[in-house]
Motif scaffolding. Structure first.
Motif, PDB file in Angstrom:
ATOM      1  N   MET A 567       0.811  -1.218   0.000  1.00  0.00           N
ATOM      2  CA  MET A 567       0.000   0.000   0.000  1.00  0.00           C
ATOM      3  C   MET A 567       0.845   1.269   0.000  1.00  0.00           C
ATOM      4  N   GLY A 568       2.156   1.096   0.042  1.00  0.00           N
ATOM      5  CA  GLY A 568       3.023   2.270  -0.043  1.00  0.00           C
ATOM      6  C   GLY A 568       3.516   2.778   1.285  1.00  0.00           C
ATOM      7  N   GLY A 569       3.481   1.923   2.310  1.00  0.00           N
ATOM      8  CA  GLY A 569       4.002   2.321   3.604  1.00  0.00           C
ATOM      9  C   GLY A 569       2.926   2.574   4.642  1.00  0.00           C
ATOM     10  N   LYS A 570       3.357   2.874   5.861  1.00  0.00           N
ATOM     11  CA  LYS A 570       2.446   2.984   6.999  1.00  0.00           C
ATOM     12  C   LYS A 570       1.407   4.088   6.823  1.00  0.00           C
ATOM     13  N   ASN A 571       1.808   5.215   6.286  1.00  0.00           N
ATOM     14  CA  ASN A 571       0.848   6.315   6.141  1.00  0.00           C
ATOM     15  C   ASN A 571      -0.285   5.947   5.193  1.00  0.00           C
ATOM     16  N   ASN A 572       0.051   5.387   4.052  1.00  0.00           N
ATOM     17  CA  ASN A 572      -0.983   4.975   3.097  1.00  0.00           C
ATOM     18  C   ASN A 572      -1.847   3.851   3.653  1.00  0.00           C
ATOM     19  N   PHE A 573      -1.192   2.927   4.340  1.00  0.00           N
ATOM     20  CA  PHE A 573      -1.916   1.809   4.969  1.00  0.00           C
ATOM     21  C   PHE A 573      -2.931   2.352   5.973  1.00  0.00           C
TER      22      PHE A 573
END
Length: 749
Positions: A567-573
């Protein structure tokens, strides 16, 4: 003269004090008193108030309807009439079945049919009021208004004891109806009045369970004076009748408030087996003793967990959830260990065997709960599951009444068996367990086609008409479990094969939508794509099972860090999780499915694929969001009233989620041996572990406002991770949460 008087006074005082102290102790409620079996009998909970023992063969209780989805358990709170009292019931399922061997006490010359709910005079059905109902673990009571008869029911493992209190009547009687069933139809029945107190018979039926049979042996406390029988369309005075639909109406006169009892024993092996079960479990007619014994058994189970709740209602919700988690699977063995398969083959494995495995639901939390608190039972369940492999060459997926229903997808006997293997619970069946897991994930069956799956690395939506995404996702978790077993077995080829397949979910991840999306055999995404469309095989079709793209995207229980990366990393997740919980399903043209309930945005707590998702904020920078949502789920979806469950309890899975989450953690990946921390929902909980040790949880300062975690300690040391292991729990000790009102991003930093 005064000295003896002083001693006598002191003795009286001592005795009085002892009696007062112990009287108070004896007056304390047993934990079974906090259970309300009516919770979940309204709305879509599909539970029942029948009397039974934990995992017992007999579940004797009222049937208010049999032919609609609301009557999957045979009982629905909205009804105002009772058809009768049958001896087998499902708890919380989404499919109706059972309702075997139905009895109904009556007075007068009633019609020999159930009649209409809108007009009970058309049959033997009776009006009743919920005000006269009472239910506790192992006991049920109601008053039948049409006949002025009080009905009380209790049970042992294999035998039901009915107690009927009749009015004065020359036309009192009991109807035995073997044509009656919950959503199934009889295909072969027989009933015989052997003598003036003994009735025996057989009911074989077809329904959700393709072919299941129960024999019964019944004894009355009062002799029968006359009887009439029914076979298909013929009424006669024959004492023995056979047919697809048979009934017997036994009659006698009664004095006012006369009590008549009936013992009814079940067996899968035959009438002799049922008789043996009765002789072993209920020899006499002491109803109160049988009821008391049932309460003792239930309290023995319930006493393994002690809680200090936030309020009285929460105590009821907790112990009712505990109770519901112990109703299924169900015993099929006679007291001597013998049972019969659905084809009549006699078996005896030397220990109890069980059926009714709703594994698509229960692998997630119910079986992890059993293996933690009742490992001896879970081992019996796993051995029963392995027996199905011996018989069919494949592990069961959703077995009811000893029949494979192929109702759901994946093969989630695999994680249940794998968990028992990995935790050392089946030392003598390790080789068979590994063999069964490998075979079940390589031998095609109605819900799998391994040739197609292995060729494409997913199920193409143009080659699989329905559920292509969900089936792929479910296979991935099973394959992960198989890879763990192969690793233990040092089988490098299989470990590599199943580990590769466990990552097939990546083939369906669409980076443009950040959702799991169907692909065709050419590798093209399904177009147009509606991520909100709810679907279910057999009803509306679609690429998902009882869910949509928003709900199934998170079904990567074994590899959350990889999903975060996709998902593109923790922020996007985290942003995607936020969207899941905030999108309003009611404002969207999304369709409806009866199992998709308990909505918070697109999150559906009433259905199992969503159950682990609330815990996934631990993988972001804002773990407090998990804590907030879990409190919201508790406050909205688990209430101490008849409509207090937001979805089908599904054989205890909904209830097991509640138990784990109240404790403060949950098995997101059930076979990993790791539990992800959420937030405790009770002040204290004490697990009296089966190894004799005690694991204690304390939520210091918890309240309606203090729902967030400030810090966590395990045995006095600060916990710097968001999980706790199976080994740490089984070693005993104390886990303390410092609960606060202010949001704290990550308690483990």
């Amino acid at each position: 003269m005064n000295k003896p008087c002083r001693w006598n006074g002191l003795l009286v005082l001592i005795v009085y004090s002892y009696i007062s102290a112990n009287g108070a102790l004896f007056a304390q409620k047993q934990l079974s008193d906090f259970v309300d079996p009516f919770i979940g009998t309204a709305y879509v909970g599909h539970t029942h108030p029948a009397a039974q023992l934990p995992f017992g063969m007999v579940q004797v209780g009222p049937d208010t309807g049999t032919d609609t989805w609301e009557h999957c358990s045979g009982y629905c709170d909205a009804d105002s009439s009772i058809i009768g009292f049958s001896h087998t019931h499902f708890s919380g399922t989404g499919c109706p079945d059972m309702g075997d061997i139905m009895l109904m006490p009556v007075t007068g010359n009633v019609p020999f049919c159930r009649g209409l709910a809108t007009d009970t005079s058309t049959g033997y059905r009776s009006h009743f009021s919920h005000a006269t109902e009472e239910a506790h673990p192992g006991y049920y009571k109601v008053f039948l208004d049409d006949y002025n008869v009080k009905v009380e029911l209790t049970a042992t493992d294999r035998v039901a004891l009915h107690r009927y209190t009749f009015p004065k009547s020359q036309q009192s009687g009991i109807i035995f109806d073997l044509g009656h069933g919950i959503g199934d139809i009889p295909i072969e029945t027989s009933i015989s009045l052997l003598n003036d107190t003994t009735i025996v018979g057989k009911r074989r039926s077809k329904g959700f369970a393709e072919d299941h049979t129960f024999y019964f042996y019944a004894v009355l406390s009062k002799p029968v004076t006359s009887s009439i029988s029914f076979s298909d369309s013929t009424i006669s005075t024959k004492k023995c009748v056979t047919g697809k639909n048979t009934k017997l109406f036994i009659k006698f006169g009664t004095e006012d408030n006369e009590t008549i009892m009936v013992k009814v024993a079940l067996s899968t092996t035959g009438i002799d087996g049922a008789k043996m079960n009765m002789m072993k479990e209920i020899g006499g007619w002491n109803f109160e003793q049988v009821r008391e014994n049932a309460a003792i058994v239930w309290n023995k189970y319930l006493n393994r967990i002690e809680i200090k709740p936030l309020n009285a209602g929460q105590r009821t919700s907790f112990y009712t959830a505990f109770y519901h988690a112990l109703l299924m699977p169900n015993k099929i063995t006679d007291v001597d260990g013998t049972y019969c398969l659905s084809d009549g083959t006699r078996m005896n494995k030397g220990s109890d065997r069980y059926t009714n495995f709703s594994l698509w639901d229960t692998y997630r939390a119910a079986h992890p709960f059993y293996i933690l608190m009742f490992p001896e039972k879970n081992t019996e369940f796993v051995k029963s599951i392995l027996d199905t492999y011996d018989q069919r060459g494949i592990l069961c997926t959703n077995e009811y009444g000893q029949n494979e229903t192929w109702c759901m997808i994946g093969n989630h006997a695999v994680p249940v068996v794998a968990d028992a293997y990995l935790k050392g619970m089946i030392p003598n069946e390790r080789e068979k367990a590994a063999e069964a897991i490998y075979a079940s994930l390589t031998k095609s069956h109605p819900k799998s086609n391994w040739e197609i799956y292995n060729k494409y690395g997913y199920y193409p939506c143009d080659l699989l008409a329905v559920e292509s995404v969900s089936r792929t996702m479910e296979h991935c978790y099973d394959d992960y479990c198989a890879s763990l077993i192969a690793g233990k077995e040092q089988d490098l080829n299989r470990q590599s094969f199943f580990s590769q397949r466990a990552h097939n979910y990546q083939n369906l991840f669409d980076p443009s939508t950040k959702l799991m999306r169907a692909k065709n055999s050419k590798g093209d995404w399904r177009t147009p794509f509606d991520p909100f469309l709810l679907s279910h095989a057999g009803t509306s079709g679609g690429d998902y099972t009882e869910a949509n793209a928003w709900q199934y995207t998170w079904h990567v229980q074994h590899d959350i860090p990889k999903l975060v990366k996709l998902m593109g990393g923790k922020n996007n997740f985290e942003n995607k999780l936020d969207s899941l919980f905030f999108l309003d399903i009611h404002s969207l043209s999304s369709g409806f499915h009866g199992d998709v309930t308990g909505m918070i945005g697109q999150y559906a707590h009433g259905n199992e694929p969503s159950h682990h998702i609330a815990y996934l904020y631990d993988y972001t920078k804002d773990a407090y969001k998990t804590q907030k949502i879990i409190r919201q789920i508790f406050d909205q979806f688990y209430l101490p009233k008849r409509d207090g469950l937001c979805g089908n309890d599904d054989c205890g899975q909904m209830s097991a989620w509640y138990i784990f989450s109240a404790l403060g953690f949950y098995p997101v990946d059930p076979v990993s041996g790791e539990y992800i921390i959420g937030a405790p929902q009770v002040k204290e909980m004490k697990l009296l572990l089966p190894n004799g040790k005690v694991f204690e949880m304390k939520a210091n300062h918890i309240s309606s406002r203090n729902k967030y975690i400030g810090s966590v300690t395990l045995n006095g040391r600060k916990l710097k991770r968001f999980s706790i292991s199976y080994e740490e729990i089984m070693n005993g000790g104390i886990m303390q949460f410092d609960m606060v009102s202010a949001k704290r991003k990550n308690f483990f930093d």
